[in-house]
Motif scaffolding. Sequence first.
Motif, mmCIF file in Angstrom:
data_model
loop_
_atom_site.group_PDB
_atom_site.id
_atom_site.type_symbol
_atom_site.label_atom_id
_atom_site.label_comp_id
_atom_site.label_asym_id
_atom_site.label_seq_id
_atom_site.Cartn_x
_atom_site.Cartn_y
_atom_site.Cartn_z
ATOM 1 N N SER A 1 -3.106 14.050 -9.703
ATOM 2 C CA SER A 1 -3.256 12.732 -9.095
ATOM 3 C C SER A 1 -1.876 12.263 -8.689
ATOM 4 C CB SER A 1 -3.896 11.753 -10.095
ATOM 5 O OG SER A 1 -4.151 10.515 -9.481
ATOM 6 N N THR A 2 -1.667 12.100 -7.377
ATOM 7 C CA THR A 2 -0.355 11.753 -6.832
ATOM 8 C C THR A 2 -0.343 10.315 -6.342
ATOM 9 O OG1 THR A 2 -0.083 14.053 -6.099
ATOM 10 C CG2 THR A 2 1.400 12.412 -5.145
ATOM 11 N N ASP A 3 0.695 9.575 -6.740
ATOM 12 C CA ASP A 3 0.841 8.180 -6.329
ATOM 13 C C ASP A 3 1.192 8.127 -4.840
ATOM 14 O OD1 ASP A 3 1.792 5.552 -5.810
ATOM 15 O OD2 ASP A 3 2.265 5.279 -7.920
ATOM 16 N N ILE A 4 0.279 7.560 -4.042
ATOM 17 C CA ILE A 4 0.507 7.450 -2.597
ATOM 18 C C ILE A 4 0.512 5.982 -2.163
ATOM 19 C CG2 ILE A 4 -0.522 9.705 -2.088
ATOM 20 C CD1 ILE A 4 -3.077 8.162 -1.231
ATOM 21 N N HIS A 5 0.727 5.093 -3.152
ATOM 22 C CA HIS A 5 0.601 3.655 -2.873
ATOM 23 C C HIS A 5 1.598 3.214 -1.797
ATOM 24 C CE1 HIS A 5 -0.869 -0.339 -3.950
ATOM 25 N NE2 HIS A 5 0.383 -0.758 -3.793
ATOM 26 N N ASP A 6 2.876 3.564 -1.985
ATOM 27 C CA ASP A 6 3.895 3.132 -1.025
ATOM 28 C C ASP A 6 3.648 3.752 0.346
ATOM 29 O OD1 ASP A 6 5.085 1.663 -3.024
ATOM 30 O OD2 ASP A 6 6.509 3.243 -3.570
ATOM 31 N N THR A 7 3.248 5.030 0.341
ATOM 32 C CA THR A 7 2.960 5.698 1.614
ATOM 33 C C THR A 7 1.785 5.038 2.311
ATOM 34 O OG1 THR A 7 3.760 7.790 0.707
ATOM 35 C CG2 THR A 7 2.390 7.903 2.689
ATOM 36 N N ARG A 8 0.758 4.701 1.527
ATOM 37 C CA ARG A 8 -0.428 4.065 2.117
ATOM 38 C C ARG A 8 -0.072 2.696 2.703
ATOM 39 N NH1 ARG A 8 -6.170 4.769 1.002
ATOM 40 N NH2 ARG A 8 -7.314 2.897 1.593
ATOM 41 N N LEU A 9 0.759 1.923 1.969
ATOM 42 C CA LEU A 9 1.195 0.622 2.490
ATOM 43 C C LEU A 9 1.991 0.793 3.776
ATOM 44 C CD1 LEU A 9 2.273 -1.316 -0.739
ATOM 45 C CD2 LEU A 9 0.125 -1.484 0.527
ATOM 46 N N LEU A 10 2.852 1.831 3.798
ATOM 47 C CA LEU A 10 3.642 2.085 5.002
ATOM 48 C C LEU A 10 2.736 2.431 6.171
ATOM 49 C CD1 LEU A 10 6.339 2.480 6.442
ATOM 50 C CD2 LEU A 10 6.402 4.824 5.552
ATOM 51 N N VAL A 11 1.714 3.286 5.899
ATOM 52 C CA VAL A 11 0.775 3.652 6.959
ATOM 53 C C VAL A 11 0.034 2.422 7.466
ATOM 54 C CG1 VAL A 11 -1.342 4.934 7.451
ATOM 55 C CG2 VAL A 11 0.497 6.024 6.169
ATOM 56 N N GLN A 12 -0.401 1.567 6.492
ATOM 57 C CA GLN A 12 -1.114 0.353 6.876
ATOM 58 C C GLN A 12 -0.216 -0.558 7.704
ATOM 59 O OE1 GLN A 12 -4.377 -0.291 6.417
ATOM 60 N NE2 GLN A 12 -3.992 -2.059 7.748
ATOM 61 N N GLU A 13 1.065 -0.619 7.304
ATOM 62 C CA GLU A 13 2.017 -1.435 8.061
ATOM 63 C C GLU A 13 2.198 -0.891 9.473
ATOM 64 O OE1 GLU A 13 6.707 -2.865 7.777
ATOM 65 O OE2 GLU A 13 5.692 -2.054 6.016
ATOM 66 N N LEU A 14 2.242 0.453 9.557
ATOM 67 C CA LEU A 14 2.366 1.072 10.878
ATOM 68 C C LEU A 14 1.127 0.814 11.724
ATOM 69 C CD1 LEU A 14 4.017 4.501 9.951
ATOM 70 C CD2 LEU A 14 5.088 2.578 11.143
ATOM 71 N N VAL A 15 -0.044 0.895 11.059
ATOM 72 C CA VAL A 15 -1.296 0.629 11.783
ATOM 73 C C VAL A 15 -1.292 -0.802 12.305
ATOM 74 C CG1 VAL A 15 -3.785 0.356 11.526
ATOM 75 C CG2 VAL A 15 -2.653 2.362 10.563
ATOM 76 N N THR A 16 -0.890 -1.751 11.410
ATOM 77 C CA THR A 16 -0.829 -3.154 11.817
ATOM 78 C C THR A 16 0.161 -3.339 12.953
ATOM 79 O OG1 THR A 16 -1.378 -3.846 9.560
ATOM 80 C CG2 THR A 16 -0.382 -5.488 11.007
ATOM 81 N N THR A 17 1.317 -2.673 12.813
ATOM 82 C CA THR A 17 2.330 -2.764 13.865
ATOM 83 C C THR A 17 1.806 -2.198 15.170
ATOM 84 O OG1 THR A 17 4.092 -2.585 12.217
ATOM 85 C CG2 THR A 17 4.677 -2.110 14.512
ATOM 86 N N ASN A 18 1.100 -1.065 15.062
ATOM 87 C CA ASN A 18 0.540 -0.459 16.274
ATOM 88 C C ASN A 18 -0.492 -1.378 16.918
ATOM 89 O OD1 ASN A 18 2.082 1.827 16.041
ATOM 90 N ND2 ASN A 18 0.528 2.998 14.950
ATOM 91 N N GLU A 19 -1.298 -2.044 16.057
ATOM 92 C CA GLU A 19 -2.281 -2.984 16.589
ATOM 93 C C GLU A 19 -1.581 -4.143 17.284
ATOM 94 O OE1 GLU A 19 -4.559 -4.032 13.197
ATOM 95 O OE2 GLU A 19 -5.826 -2.224 13.247
ATOM 96 N N GLN A 20 -0.489 -4.630 16.663
ATOM 97 C CA GLN A 20 0.275 -5.709 17.279
ATOM 98 C C GLN A 20 0.919 -5.239 18.575
ATOM 99 O OE1 GLN A 20 2.948 -6.757 14.104
ATOM 100 N NE2 GLN A 20 1.462 -8.116 13.090
#
Length: 427
Positions: free
Chosen positions: A250-269
Amino acid sequence: MDFSELFIHLPDAIVVVAPEPDFKIITCTNAYLQVTMRKREEIVGLSFILEAFPDPAISYEQNPVRISLVKAIATKQVDYLDVLRYDLPKPETEGGGFEVRYWEASHTPVLDEAGEVKYVIQKTMDVTARELAKQAQRESENKFRFMADAMPQLVFTTDPEGKLTYLNQRWSVYSNISIDKLLATGWQQIIHPEDLPEVEKRGTEAFATKTEMQVELRKRDKEGNYRWHLCRILPMRGEDGNITMWLGSSTDIHDTRLLVQELVTTNEQMALLADQVQIAYQKAEAERKILERFIMEAPAFFCILEGPEHRFELVNAHYQKLFPNRELLHKPVAEALPEVVEQGFVQLLDSVYQTGKSYEAKEILVKLDQHDIGKLDDVYVNFLYQPILDETEKVSGILVFGFEVNEVIKLRKQLQESGRSVNEAAK
């Protein structure tokens, strides 16, 4: 029948010893001599513990072989010795030293007619290969545990049916819950309640279909925060192809997931901004087309000159009408209209381009080879040279606007010749 001859040829490793006090060796089988790497004359008649097979590492009273022999004699029943390490000296012909050996043995008392112990039979089995294999397995498991505990991932194993069998120490560090508790039911307590049903469903399907599983889920850390993890479990198979265990991480991907979400939000913006830019561009383009249409259809001559060479980039019909037989677009003024160079108009354009100040002239005589036949015609014009500025407020071109006034000049001359002014003619 010679029973002594029969005895020594038995396939088992057997030695017969007398009871206390010294447990002298009476006889043994050839198989016993072979496994102990001894000769019959070297050990028969010797004390089994003190002379034949002494162990200087422990006292005579604490020797486990002596303790087992005493117990068998006292109880008159078979006593089984736990696995014992006793290294055998190697013959000098084989290099000397000692060879590591592990043994299992049983001590069977032989009673006389009076029911007293007359002999004790020790049946010995060399289990060195088995014990070394077990040690190698333990060392392998210890290495696995060491590496697993050193890994930043949460590592776990299950049996073939999916029952949890091992968790590395990272689980306890992460959750602040003991490994024993986690192995019981504690592991379910740290999974987010919304994710637990899906995790259990996917795990059940994987164990049933014997295929790997991968799922993203949230796990509660020791501060009580839920962090996203990527959990993956793989089946390990034996040589026969059957699953022997499951290995998971089980690998912690929390920060990566937040970064991806931020990128998705940025891309949407960015997409929204791009849409807004596109709308603005379409509006500007529509306005440009309106302006261009106005310029092209206006009842005056227009052109746009770009760069220090004053290249024609836009020419409306009225401007082109001044030179019906010439190609003007994308040519410098000096090349397209060589006759205006000596008349100073290129110099005027240079001044407007360099200073950024507009220039306006009225009723100026321009000699133009309108029909491109080498004959210059007199053309009177009113015109404006207006500098075009880019986004940095730097001059990038010149807008030329004007119209012919030949008829006005002609009318003025006629009136002057008749002695009347233009104003009087208008009345």
